[in-house]
Design a protein around this motif. Structure first.
Motif, PDB file in Angstrom:
ATOM      1  N   ASP A 174      -8.637 -12.656   3.883  1.00 17.04           N
ATOM      2  CA  ASP A 174      -7.503 -12.361   4.758  1.00 17.04           C
ATOM      3  C   ASP A 174      -6.514 -11.454   4.034  1.00 17.04           C
ATOM      4  OD1 ASP A 174      -8.455 -14.052   6.819  1.00 17.04           O
ATOM      5  OD2 ASP A 174      -7.589 -15.800   5.801  1.00 17.04           O
ATOM      6  N   GLU A 175      -6.137 -10.350   4.683  1.00 18.36           N
ATOM      7  CA  GLU A 175      -5.140  -9.460   4.115  1.00 18.36           C
ATOM      8  C   GLU A 175      -3.750 -10.059   4.303  1.00 18.36           C
ATOM      9  OE1 GLU A 175      -5.748  -5.824   6.327  1.00 18.36           O
ATOM     10  OE2 GLU A 175      -6.754  -4.946   4.593  1.00 18.36           O
ATOM     11  N   GLU A 176      -2.893  -9.822   3.323  1.00 16.45           N
ATOM     12  CA  GLU A 176      -1.505 -10.257   3.438  1.00 16.45           C
ATOM     13  C   GLU A 176      -0.711  -9.104   4.055  1.00 16.45           C
ATOM     14  OE1 GLU A 176       1.852 -12.481   0.709  1.00 16.45           O
ATOM     15  OE2 GLU A 176       0.068 -11.661  -0.232  1.00 16.45           O
ATOM     16  N   ILE A 177      -0.061  -9.376   5.171  1.00 14.74           N
ATOM     17  CA  ILE A 177       0.689  -8.345   5.886  1.00 14.74           C
ATOM     18  C   ILE A 177       2.108  -8.844   6.122  1.00 14.74           C
ATOM     19  CG2 ILE A 177       0.862  -7.008   8.018  1.00 14.74           C
ATOM     20  CD1 ILE A 177      -2.185  -7.160   8.218  1.00 14.74           C
ATOM     21  N   LYS A 215       0.772  -3.603   4.532  1.00 13.34           N
ATOM     22  CA  LYS A 215      -0.296  -4.346   3.871  1.00 13.34           C
ATOM     23  C   LYS A 215       0.021  -4.470   2.386  1.00 13.34           C
ATOM     24  CE  LYS A 215      -3.977  -2.986   6.996  1.00 13.34           C
ATOM     25  NZ  LYS A 215      -5.242  -2.267   7.139  1.00 13.34           N
ATOM     26  N   GLU A 273       0.811  -1.213   0.000  1.00 14.83           N
ATOM     27  CA  GLU A 273       0.000   0.000   0.000  1.00 14.83           C
ATOM     28  C   GLU A 273       0.848   1.268   0.000  1.00 14.83           C
ATOM     29  OE1 GLU A 273      -2.664  -0.251   3.360  1.00 14.83           O
ATOM     30  OE2 GLU A 273      -4.176  -1.303   2.179  1.00 14.83           O
ATOM     31  N   GLN A 323     -10.005  -8.548  -3.799  1.00 13.25           N
ATOM     32  CA  GLN A 323     -10.216  -8.548  -2.359  1.00 13.25           C
ATOM     33  C   GLN A 323     -10.266  -9.984  -1.859  1.00 13.25           C
ATOM     34  OE1 GLN A 323     -10.269  -5.759  -0.516  1.00 13.25           O
ATOM     35  NE2 GLN A 323      -9.919  -4.610  -2.400  1.00 13.25           N
ATOM     36  N   TYR A 324      -9.387 -10.301  -0.929  1.00 14.40           N
ATOM     37  CA  TYR A 324      -9.416 -11.596  -0.279  1.00 14.40           C
ATOM     38  C   TYR A 324      -9.894 -11.423   1.146  1.00 14.40           C
ATOM     39  CZ  TYR A 324      -6.773 -13.562  -4.173  1.00 14.40           C
ATOM     40  OH  TYR A 324      -6.375 -13.984  -5.411  1.00 14.40           O
ATOM     41  N   ASP A 329      -7.900  -4.583  -8.754  1.00 15.99           N
ATOM     42  CA  ASP A 329      -7.804  -4.973  -7.347  1.00 15.99           C
ATOM     43  C   ASP A 329      -8.593  -6.248  -7.099  1.00 15.99           C
ATOM     44  OD1 ASP A 329      -6.359  -2.737  -5.928  1.00 15.99           O
ATOM     45  OD2 ASP A 329      -7.936  -1.593  -6.925  1.00 15.99           O
ATOM     46  N   LYS A 331      -1.475  -5.230  -1.347  1.00 18.89           N
ATOM     47  CA  LYS A 331      -2.669  -5.259  -2.190  1.00 18.89           C
ATOM     48  C   LYS A 331      -2.453  -6.311  -3.271  1.00 18.89           C
ATOM     49  CE  LYS A 331      -4.010  -0.449  -1.854  1.00 18.89           C
ATOM     50  NZ  LYS A 331      -4.743   0.579  -2.589  1.00 18.89           N
ATOM     51  N   GLU A 332      -3.473  -7.052  -3.550  1.00 16.54           N
ATOM     52  CA  GLU A 332      -3.426  -8.098  -4.583  1.00 16.54           C
ATOM     53  C   GLU A 332      -4.115  -7.556  -5.831  1.00 16.54           C
ATOM     54  OE1 GLU A 332      -2.389 -11.794  -6.132  1.00 16.54           O
ATOM     55  OE2 GLU A 332      -1.766 -10.839  -4.274  1.00 16.54           O
TER      56      GLU A 332
END
Length: 161
Positions: free
Chosen positions: A140-143, A152, A119, A137-138, A135, A154-155
């Protein structure tokens, strides 16, 4: 005109020189290749992926890898995308990715391309969006924990039309 060729070990010093700060390095690699500053030897581990060097008449201007995250080549993932800072914001990143997408869709026959971007890397994010990535949206966010902060990711993906 931008062209692509397979990555050569002799490209490493040029590509690594583009990460002028530790933050730039981690925005580019998420630390997956190792810690800053990365050695040329460590960087050459990208040969296990499908690495590409972008160039024009002036020399090397970009780099990225492709890999298939599953056993199938129906989806290929861009990684370690970087453009020489001297040519950023001039359309080179978009042109390089468009060439890469030809490999993804026309040569490898994949149906989808994907990538991730932090991000805090807005210029890369907007380059990917300008190339056509959307974009995703999943649940679970990948952090990633980078430099004592949580970043964070973004996929994004692009589906063959």
């Amino acid at each position: 005109m931008i062209r692509l060729r397979p990555y050569k070990e002799s490209d490493a010093p040029i590509i690594l020189s583009w990460c002028e700060t530790e933050i730039d390095f981690y925005k580019w690699t998420a630390g997956v290749l190792g810690n800053y500053p990365l050695t040329e030897n460590d960087f050459n581990e990208v040969k296990a992926l499908m690495p590409f060097t972008a160039f024009d008449d002036t020399g090397i201007i970009g780099f990225f890898t492709l890999r298939n995250p599953k056993d199938s080549l129906d989806k290929l993932r861009f990684g370690f995308v970087i453009v020489d800072p001297k040519v950023r914001n001039k359309g080179y990143g978009k042109a390089m990715l468009q060439k890469g997408l030809r490999f993804v869709f026309d040569i490898y026959g994949a149906k989808k391309a994907s990538l991730g971007v932090f991000e805090n890397n807005q210029s890369a994010y907007y380059c990917y969006k300008a190339t056509g990535f959307k974009d995703v949206q999943y649940k679970d966010e990948e952090i990633y924990h980078v430099l004592n902060e949580d970043w964070k990711c973004k996929e994004l993906e692009l589906i063959k039309q």
